[in-house]
Design a protein around this motif. Sequence first.
Motif, short mmCIF file in Angstrom:
data_model
loop_
_atom_site.label_atom_id
_atom_site.label_comp_id
_atom_site.label_asym_id
_atom_site.label_seq_id
_atom_site.Cartn_x
_atom_site.Cartn_y
_atom_site.Cartn_z
N UNK A 47 0.82 -1.22 0.00
CA UNK A 47 0.00 0.00 0.00
C UNK A 47 0.86 1.27 0.00
N UNK A 48 2.12 1.15 0.52
CA UNK A 48 3.02 2.31 0.55
C UNK A 48 3.38 2.81 -0.85
N UNK A 49 3.14 1.96 -1.89
CA UNK A 49 3.47 2.37 -3.26
C UNK A 49 2.45 3.36 -3.84
N UNK A 50 1.34 3.57 -3.12
CA UNK A 50 0.28 4.42 -3.67
C UNK A 50 0.14 5.69 -2.82
N UNK A 51 -0.38 6.74 -3.44
CA UNK A 51 -0.54 8.00 -2.71
C UNK A 51 -1.89 8.07 -2.02
N UNK A 52 -2.68 9.03 -2.47
CA UNK A 52 -3.95 9.38 -1.82
C UNK A 52 -5.06 8.44 -2.33
N UNK A 53 -5.03 7.17 -1.88
CA UNK A 53 -6.01 6.21 -2.38
C UNK A 53 -6.72 5.53 -1.22
N UNK A 54 -7.79 4.80 -1.55
CA UNK A 54 -8.57 4.13 -0.51
C UNK A 54 -8.91 2.73 -1.04
N UNK A 55 -8.91 1.74 -0.16
CA UNK A 55 -9.26 0.38 -0.59
C UNK A 55 -10.62 0.02 -0.03
N UNK A 56 -11.53 -0.39 -0.87
CA UNK A 56 -12.89 -0.66 -0.40
C UNK A 56 -13.53 -1.76 -1.25
N UNK A 57 -14.70 -2.22 -0.79
CA UNK A 57 -15.46 -3.22 -1.55
C UNK A 57 -16.22 -2.50 -2.66
N UNK A 58 -16.24 -3.06 -3.86
CA UNK A 58 -16.97 -2.42 -4.96
C UNK A 58 -17.44 -3.50 -5.94
N UNK A 59 -18.67 -3.35 -6.45
CA UNK A 59 -19.19 -4.32 -7.42
C UNK A 59 -18.82 -3.88 -8.84
N UNK A 60 -17.84 -4.50 -9.46
CA UNK A 60 -17.42 -4.13 -10.81
C UNK A 60 -18.20 -4.93 -11.86
#
Length: 327
Positions: A47-60
């Motif tokens: 996760x340290x490789x990314x900046x201002x992001x969020x990880x969440x559940x999403x229906x793709x």
Amino acid sequence: MKVPKVQGEPNRRVLIEMELLDSSKKIASNGVDLFLPLVREPNDVEKDNFGDVEFLEYQFEEHEKAPTLEDLLGFMPHYEVIGDIALIEADDTDADRIGEALLKFHPHVNTVLGATSPVVGEFRVREFMLIAGEDKTETIHKEYGCRYAVDLAKAYFTPRLSTERERILSWIKPDDVVVDMFAGVGPYSILIAKKANPKRVVAIDKNPAAVEFLRRNVVLNSVDNVKVIEGDANVESQRFAGIADHVIMNLPHNAFDFLDSAVKLTKPGSIIHYYGMTHEDDLFDGSIGLIEAAAERVGREIEVVERRTVRSYAPHQYNICIEVRVI
Ligand code: SAM
């Protein structure tokens, strides 16, 4: 991964590099943010490789996938495509289903033929029956920028040797004279004539139907340096003694019967490309012995330059090629 739209692309690239992006799903957006589908949640170090992001559940949504031949049939059939004709084995219990599936799956295939015999006889042809589509055995096959008209029920042709033909092409230098002793509809002769700038290609075949297509293919490919000859290679080659820089002997089941003629065709230092069908217990030595014996009968010597298996032909049997220099 939810990421502001403006930072979407660099983060997407990092995800690809880390093999975290799920390419089977569609990237989504709410106008301000992008939602990038992942194969799994990254660990804290990742996760340290990314900046201002969020990880969440999403229906793709899934990407729509075109069905594969295997999806259509439930198994992967054995077949080959020559021009707009697909070939399968006629005795396959699923032949009709395979035929219909091939017509659907390959839009450019108009005919599916089932082989009812192996490649047989002096002219090396097979018999066929119609499985699906248009009832015909004639087609035009494209390969390495050349076009070959062929009637599969009347003359030999296989696309399986295309890499082999390109390999032989790489041997030929500008101004070489090439004799193709068993030319068929011309896939070696025409490729060489068109791409290698030889002085001349002499293309011999005994099958009148193959020769008719060979003549058509010379015109179809606009080559003017191929001399087409209908007849027996042992007889016809006699008038070309000592002219060849390369002799191609693509009659693997009985090329050995033509070795004396092949040697006589060569200039000193020329190469014979000899094809054979051999058992795995004696892939090359027996054939090399036959070539040496022929050279000796004609008062010449050979040195082996290369030996290769071209493809497996039957259990324990291989199609081989030996390149020898005739001194
Ligand atoms: N080189 C072609 C190709 O790759 O498609 C044809 C190869 S096929 C295995 C062998 C060819 O040799 C056939 O077209 C057959 O008609 C021809 N052939 C058989 N016996 C021959 C002979 N005695 N003289 C000349 N050609 C012959």
